[in-house]
Scaffold this active site. Sequence first.
Site, PDB file in Angstrom:
ATOM      1  N   ASP A  74       0.872  -1.167   0.000  1.00 54.54           N
ATOM      2  CA  ASP A  74       0.000   0.000   0.000  1.00 54.54           C
ATOM      3  C   ASP A  74       0.917   1.228   0.000  1.00 54.54           C
ATOM      4  O   ASP A  74       1.765   1.370   0.893  1.00 54.54           O
ATOM      5  CB  ASP A  74      -0.856  -0.050   1.278  1.00 54.54           C
ATOM      6  CG  ASP A  74      -1.847   1.094   1.370  1.00 54.54           C
ATOM      7  OD1 ASP A  74      -1.603   2.167   0.764  1.00 54.54           O
ATOM      8  OD2 ASP A  74      -2.856   0.926   2.068  1.00 54.54           O
ATOM      9  N   TYR A 168      -9.493  15.479  -5.752  1.00 54.73           N
ATOM     10  CA  TYR A 168      -8.655  14.889  -6.811  1.00 54.73           C
ATOM     11  C   TYR A 168      -7.855  15.983  -7.516  1.00 54.73           C
ATOM     12  O   TYR A 168      -6.641  15.867  -7.701  1.00 54.73           O
ATOM     13  CB  TYR A 168      -9.535  14.129  -7.816  1.00 54.73           C
ATOM     14  CG  TYR A 168      -8.737  13.436  -8.916  1.00 54.73           C
ATOM     15  CD1 TYR A 168      -8.176  12.179  -8.702  1.00 54.73           C
ATOM     16  CD2 TYR A 168      -8.548  14.041 -10.158  1.00 54.73           C
ATOM     17  CE1 TYR A 168      -7.442  11.551  -9.706  1.00 54.73           C
ATOM     18  CE2 TYR A 168      -7.815  13.415 -11.159  1.00 54.73           C
ATOM     19  CZ  TYR A 168      -7.270  12.159 -10.931  1.00 54.73           C
ATOM     20  OH  TYR A 168      -6.536  11.533 -11.918  1.00 54.73           O
ATOM     21  N   LYS A 172      -3.690  16.399  -7.551  1.00 53.85           N
ATOM     22  CA  LYS A 172      -2.850  16.350  -8.755  1.00 53.85           C
ATOM     23  C   LYS A 172      -2.032  17.631  -8.920  1.00 53.85           C
ATOM     24  O   LYS A 172      -0.881  17.583  -9.361  1.00 53.85           O
ATOM     25  CB  LYS A 172      -3.710  16.065  -9.986  1.00 53.85           C
ATOM     26  CG  LYS A 172      -4.328  14.662  -9.949  1.00 53.85           C
ATOM     27  CD  LYS A 172      -3.251  13.586  -9.849  1.00 53.85           C
ATOM     28  CE  LYS A 172      -3.805  12.185  -9.863  1.00 53.85           C
ATOM     29  NZ  LYS A 172      -2.756  11.147  -9.842  1.00 53.85           N
ATOM     30  N   ALA A 202      -8.435   6.031 -21.524  1.00 56.67           N
ATOM     31  CA  ALA A 202      -9.321   4.872 -21.364  1.00 56.67           C
ATOM     32  C   ALA A 202      -8.675   3.832 -20.458  1.00 56.67           C
ATOM     33  O   ALA A 202      -7.778   3.096 -20.869  1.00 56.67           O
ATOM     34  CB  ALA A 202      -9.623   4.274 -22.735  1.00 56.67           C
TER      35      ALA A 202
HETATM   36  P1  NAP Z   1      -6.353   2.385 -12.582  1.00 58.12           P
HETATM   37  O1  NAP Z   1      -6.529   1.577 -13.802  1.00 58.12           O
HETATM   38  O2  NAP Z   1      -7.402   2.358 -11.516  1.00 58.12           O
HETATM   39  O3  NAP Z   1      -4.917   2.005 -11.928  1.00 58.12           O
HETATM   40  C1  NAP Z   1      -4.491   2.496 -10.702  1.00 58.12           C
HETATM   41  C2  NAP Z   1      -3.848   1.363  -9.920  1.00 58.12           C
HETATM   42  O4  NAP Z   1      -3.317   1.891  -8.684  1.00 58.12           O
HETATM   43  C3  NAP Z   1      -4.840   0.248  -9.543  1.00 58.12           C
HETATM   44  O5  NAP Z   1      -4.293  -1.033  -9.785  1.00 58.12           O
HETATM   45  C4  NAP Z   1      -5.031   0.492  -8.055  1.00 58.12           C
HETATM   46  O6  NAP Z   1      -5.418  -0.655  -7.317  1.00 58.12           O
HETATM   47  C5  NAP Z   1      -3.659   0.970  -7.638  1.00 58.12           C
HETATM   48  N1  NAP Z   1      -3.710   1.611  -6.325  1.00 58.12           N
HETATM   49  C6  NAP Z   1      -4.661   2.456  -5.856  1.00 58.12           C
HETATM   50  N2  NAP Z   1      -4.397   2.772  -4.589  1.00 58.12           N
HETATM   51  C7  NAP Z   1      -3.267   2.109  -4.236  1.00 58.12           C
HETATM   52  C8  NAP Z   1      -2.514   2.034  -3.039  1.00 58.12           C
HETATM   53  N3  NAP Z   1      -2.894   2.674  -1.916  1.00 58.12           N
HETATM   54  N4  NAP Z   1      -1.385   1.283  -3.030  1.00 58.12           N
HETATM   55  C9  NAP Z   1      -1.000   0.608  -4.139  1.00 58.12           C
HETATM   56  N5  NAP Z   1      -1.687   0.636  -5.303  1.00 58.12           N
HETATM   57  C10 NAP Z   1      -2.810   1.375  -5.343  1.00 58.12           C
HETATM   58  O7  NAP Z   1      -6.187   3.915 -12.943  1.00 58.12           O
HETATM   59  P2  NAP Z   1      -5.371   4.664 -14.117  1.00 58.12           P
HETATM   60  O8  NAP Z   1      -6.369   5.402 -14.906  1.00 58.12           O
HETATM   61  O9  NAP Z   1      -4.394   3.773 -14.767  1.00 58.12           O
HETATM   62  O10 NAP Z   1      -4.598   5.736 -13.220  1.00 58.12           O
HETATM   63  C11 NAP Z   1      -3.189   5.704 -13.003  1.00 58.12           C
HETATM   64  C12 NAP Z   1      -2.758   7.105 -12.592  1.00 58.12           C
HETATM   65  O11 NAP Z   1      -3.034   7.997 -13.676  1.00 58.12           O
HETATM   66  C13 NAP Z   1      -3.521   7.649 -11.384  1.00 58.12           C
HETATM   67  O12 NAP Z   1      -2.629   8.375 -10.563  1.00 58.12           O
HETATM   68  C14 NAP Z   1      -4.542   8.581 -12.015  1.00 58.12           C
HETATM   69  O13 NAP Z   1      -4.955   9.597 -11.134  1.00 58.12           O
HETATM   70  C15 NAP Z   1      -3.751   9.115 -13.190  1.00 58.12           C
HETATM   71  N6  NAP Z   1      -4.573   9.675 -14.284  1.00 58.12           N
HETATM   72  C16 NAP Z   1      -5.501   8.914 -14.918  1.00 58.12           C
HETATM   73  C17 NAP Z   1      -6.249   9.482 -15.947  1.00 58.12           C
HETATM   74  C18 NAP Z   1      -7.311   8.730 -16.696  1.00 58.12           C
HETATM   75  O14 NAP Z   1      -8.058   9.360 -17.456  1.00 58.12           O
HETATM   76  N7  NAP Z   1      -7.394   7.411 -16.553  1.00 58.12           N
HETATM   77  C19 NAP Z   1      -6.025  10.816 -16.313  1.00 58.12           C
HETATM   78  C20 NAP Z   1      -5.066  11.548 -15.651  1.00 58.12           C
HETATM   79  C21 NAP Z   1      -4.334  10.961 -14.626  1.00 58.12           C
HETATM   80  P3  NAP Z   1      -6.999  -0.844  -6.976  1.00 58.12           P
HETATM   81  O15 NAP Z   1      -7.673  -1.063  -8.309  1.00 58.12           O
HETATM   82  O16 NAP Z   1      -7.011  -2.025  -6.069  1.00 58.12           O
HETATM   83  O17 NAP Z   1      -7.463   0.433  -6.333  1.00 58.12           O
END
Ligand code: NAP
Length: 262
Positions: A74, A168, A172, A202
């Site tokens: 975590d 959020y 960021k 996505a």
């Molecule tokens: P995602 O598919 O939900 O991947 C995030 C991963 O981080 C998940 O496997 C999640 O596990 C894990 N995680 C969450 N809390 C954690 C913790 N306390 N310790 C260890 N692992 C943890 O999301 P994503 O879209 O790829 O996002 C990745 C990053 O990009 C994030 O920081 C997000 O804010 C950023 N981002 C995303 C977007 C977008 O449009 N998707 C845009 C801008 C920025 P669980 O599933 O078990 O929670």
Amino acid sequence: MLETTLNAPRLFDLSGRVAFVTGAGSGIGQRIALGLAQCGADVACLDRREDGGTAETVEAIRTAGHKAIAIAADVTRRAALDAAVARTETELGPLSIALNAAGIANANPAETMDEEQYQTLMDINMKGVFFSCQAEAAAMLRHGRGSIINIASMSGVIVNRGLSQVHYNASKAGVIHMSKSMAMEWVGRGVRVNSISPGYTATPMNTRPEMVHQTKAFEEQTPMGRMASVDEMVGPAIFLASDASSYCTGVDLLVDGGFCCW
Ligand code: NAP
């Protein structure tokens, strides 16, 4: 005759490097972990669980011919991150690349958001990135070499129309400025710190209820007219991880399909 020892295509070569990726079990972190391996790195893949998506990432990296380990931890626990970095160095070698993608998102109007919702997100998205950087930099500063990349968001620069997610957006903006601040603390010691700010991408994060019914609007608001695929985050990450960006530190690289221009 122009004289240079620079071999431009080799600038992106990560052969022999060891990378540590948080959030490596899903979405952006998962795809970047594999991308770093495809450029030659061995990769420690950290997520909340070792099985599921994290196991898939490890398998894909091994299939690509590189070493990978799965670590369940975590990111809000500093001791767990220290142990994860120590295990990475024991099993894979000296750490020189870190990419912090672990994060969560949810929404609620500011007037009614309770403390628990605010604090849980801040703990993961801000403190989690800070603790990750501390643990990674402790190793990199010892070696006098390293590149840390934090996944922030365009939400740290703009306010997403139609999404009530003050915590959020603030988290960021915090990641972007925290990255610049650490970049300046470590600037003379071989460790670079940069951030990538994706636009709408996505991933499973965007299947959450408050997002799904607005997907079409988000695509229309984006100058390129579509969401990013996770593949499109790989090139920017390789750039910042590699010698191609040797003079970049404290940079926030917006990868947003032009969103912040409008
Ligand atoms: P995602 O598919 O939900 O991947 C995030 C991963 O981080 C998940 O496997 C999640 O596990 C894990 N995680 C969450 N809390 C954690 C913790 N306390 N310790 C260890 N692992 C943890 O999301 P994503 O879209 O790829 O996002 C990745 C990053 O990009 C994030 O920081 C997000 O804010 C950023 N981002 C995303 C977007 C977008 O449009 N998707 C845009 C801008 C920025 P669980 O599933 O078990 O929670």
